[in-house]
Design a protein around this motif. Structure first.
Motif, mmCIF file in Angstrom:
data_model
loop_
_atom_site.group_PDB
_atom_site.id
_atom_site.type_symbol
_atom_site.label_atom_id
_atom_site.label_comp_id
_atom_site.label_asym_id
_atom_site.label_seq_id
_atom_site.Cartn_x
_atom_site.Cartn_y
_atom_site.Cartn_z
ATOM 1 N N ALA A 157 -32.599 -53.549 -24.886
ATOM 2 C CA ALA A 157 -32.204 -52.145 -24.704
ATOM 3 C C ALA A 157 -32.272 -51.388 -26.031
ATOM 4 O O ALA A 157 -32.735 -50.238 -26.083
ATOM 5 N N LEU A 158 -31.826 -52.027 -27.119
ATOM 6 C CA LEU A 158 -31.853 -51.383 -28.428
ATOM 7 C C LEU A 158 -33.286 -51.158 -28.910
ATOM 8 O O LEU A 158 -33.613 -50.103 -29.468
ATOM 9 N N ARG A 159 -34.153 -52.148 -28.715
ATOM 10 C CA ARG A 159 -35.565 -52.021 -29.116
ATOM 11 C C ARG A 159 -36.184 -50.780 -28.458
ATOM 12 O O ARG A 159 -36.850 -49.975 -29.117
ATOM 13 N N LEU A 175 -24.056 -43.942 -32.400
ATOM 14 C CA LEU A 175 -23.926 -43.468 -31.027
ATOM 15 C C LEU A 175 -24.733 -44.346 -30.072
ATOM 16 O O LEU A 175 -24.277 -44.711 -28.985
ATOM 17 N N LEU A 176 -25.942 -44.695 -30.505
ATOM 18 C CA LEU A 176 -26.812 -45.549 -29.709
ATOM 19 C C LEU A 176 -26.169 -46.909 -29.445
ATOM 20 O O LEU A 176 -26.109 -47.388 -28.304
ATOM 21 N N LEU A 177 -25.688 -47.517 -30.502
ATOM 22 C CA LEU A 177 -25.080 -48.844 -30.386
ATOM 23 C C LEU A 177 -23.806 -48.786 -29.550
ATOM 24 O O LEU A 177 -23.536 -49.680 -28.737
ATOM 25 N N ARG A 178 -23.011 -47.728 -29.731
ATOM 26 C CA ARG A 178 -21.781 -47.566 -28.957
ATOM 27 C C ARG A 178 -22.076 -47.510 -27.459
ATOM 28 O O ARG A 178 -21.437 -48.169 -26.653
ATOM 29 N N GLU A 179 -23.082 -46.705 -27.090
ATOM 30 C CA GLU A 179 -23.424 -46.558 -25.673
ATOM 31 C C GLU A 179 -23.872 -47.880 -25.063
ATOM 32 O O GLU A 179 -23.465 -48.232 -23.948
ATOM 33 N N LEU A 400 -14.685 -52.131 -32.844
ATOM 34 C CA LEU A 400 -15.733 -52.994 -33.385
ATOM 35 C C LEU A 400 -16.654 -52.222 -34.341
ATOM 36 O O LEU A 400 -17.106 -52.751 -35.353
ATOM 37 N N LEU A 401 -16.920 -50.971 -34.001
ATOM 38 C CA LEU A 401 -17.825 -50.140 -34.813
ATOM 39 C C LEU A 401 -17.078 -49.336 -35.872
ATOM 40 O O LEU A 401 -17.694 -48.513 -36.562
#
Length: 402
Positions: A157-159, A175-179, A400-401
């Motif tokens: 998903a991250l890629r 924001l991307l990682l949080r979602e 975590l973030l």
């Protein structure tokens, strides 16, 4: 004279056994003075003797056996004194409100030695994200006990999103990682504790797990959570094999004015104690009955059968609404093995994850949920009496973030 002596000795032995069966209630807001009333045919067996399964640990007795086919039999009416079973009198405390706990626990998780979120943010904010970076992302997630399948799901998903996003500022990456982490932890799971009283009976909760994960302490802390929510609670000390387990639970209850049902005899049938607790909860019209069970290794068949029997006997009186499995977050994949076996035996409805503070293993939350399809409902981040709170997905990910 020689003929009379064995008879006298038999009578004395019987009196000692009967005296040990008397359960004790702590002083409570409802001032319980006598329990139970006349017995019926659904009461459980007296404590067993014999030996087919032995557990090697302090405070355990050697004659633990897998249950026979018969679960129920009649018992005599038992007098229950209105006292604290010799415990030191402790002033009743007022537990902290649940809302305040959530804020404090999130702050503690932010301050903990958590490398998962920090590592991912650093990697994804790199000027160039090549295969080496993605390998490091995978390694970071696996070291955080996320598990192989969830790790690949998150990386894929991250890629895709990084490729679409193109340029990446730290704010965009966070924001991307949080979602994506929120999706993975799954906010759609029902994390509500089933502790609402039914029309004619209390909610019944069992707490299970292996040795040393803190089940008794968790029951005590959870009792504080429920009292803070104005629930009328009763505790059942069905860990009859660990030395002083019943007294430990009774002390937790005494601190918040909650009664405890326990047996005075080491090695008493835990199913019998659990049954007594639920029957008392019904008679006294409490909101919730919480049953603490003995720790048991997941590979001990006889002991797991015994746990199955406790649940079966309780269900002669009332449905078990909640079965919480207590896991130590630092045990990683071994915790997953424990969870699988316990879930097969007693149908786990929720996870209590302890010792999340000071660990980078936050990914275990996702791994357990993916493996069992069962939500993490409570988390513990410390040794304090009020360091237990409902699990909150967004708050956990934000912590975590940082």
């Amino acid at each position: 004279m020689n003929d009379i002596l064995p008879i006298v000795l038999s009578i004395l032995a019987a009196l000692v056994v009967l005296g040990g069966l008397i359960p004790v209630f702590l002083r409570t807001r409802k001032n319980i003075t006598r329990y139970p009333g006349p017995r019926d045919a659904n009461d459980p067996l007296l404590p067993r003797s014999g030996s087919t399964a032995v557990e090697d640990r302090p405070g355990a007795v050697a004659d633990r056996t897998a249950p026979s086919g018969a679960d129920l039999d009649g018992l005599e009416t038992t007098e229950v004194p209105d006292n604290a079973a010799g415990l030191e009198v402790i002033p009743v405390e007022t537990p902290l409100p649940v809302a305040g706990r959530l804020v404090r626990l999130r702050e503690r998780l932010v301050r903990s030695n958590n490398v998962m979120g920090k590592g991912l943010l650093a990697l994804l904010s790199s000027d160039k994200i090549d295969e080496n970076v993605w390998d490091e992302v995978e390694e970071t997630l696996l070291l955080a006990d996320l598990g192989t399948e969830p790790t690949m799901q998150l990386v894929d998903a991250l890629r895709e999103r990084v490729k679409v996003l193109g340029t990446r500022t730290p704010e965009q990456v966070k924001l991307l990682l949080r979602e994506e982490l929120i999706k993975l932890v799954d906010p759609t799971m029902d994390r509500t504790l089933n502790v609402q009283r039914h029309a004619d009976r209390p909610a019944v909760m069992m707490v299970v797990g292996v040795n040393g994960v803190g089940k008794t302490t968790t029951v005590g802390k959870l009792a504080r959570v429920l009292v803070a929510e104005d629930k009328d609670v009763l505790l059942g000390a069905a860990d009859t094999f660990r030395a002083a387990a019943a007294e430990q639970l009774a002390t937790w209850g005494q601190r918040v004015g909650v009664p405890t049902v326990k047996s005075d005899i080491d090695g008493a049938d835990p199913a019998s104690v659990a049954y007594e607790a639920v029957k008392a909860g019904i008679d006294q019209e409490v909101d919730v009955v919480m049953i603490d069970t003995a720790g048991r290794l997941q590979n001990k068949v006889g002991l797991m059968d015994e746990l199955r029997k406790v649940k079966r006997v309780v269900e002669k009186l009332a449905e078990v609404d909640e079965v919480l499995l207590v896991l130590d977050a630092t045990t990683g994949q071994n915790g997953l093995n424990q969870a699988r076996v316990f879930s097969e035996v007693v149908n786990i409805t929720g996870i209590v994850l302890t010792k999340l503070d000071g660990t980078a293993k936050g990914g275990i939350v996702v791994a357990i949920q993916k493996t069992l399809g069962v939500p993490v409902k409570l988390i513990g981040l410390g040794e304090g009496a009020d360091d237990l709170a409902p699990f909150e997905v967004e708050g956990f990910v934000d912590a975590l973030l940082n």
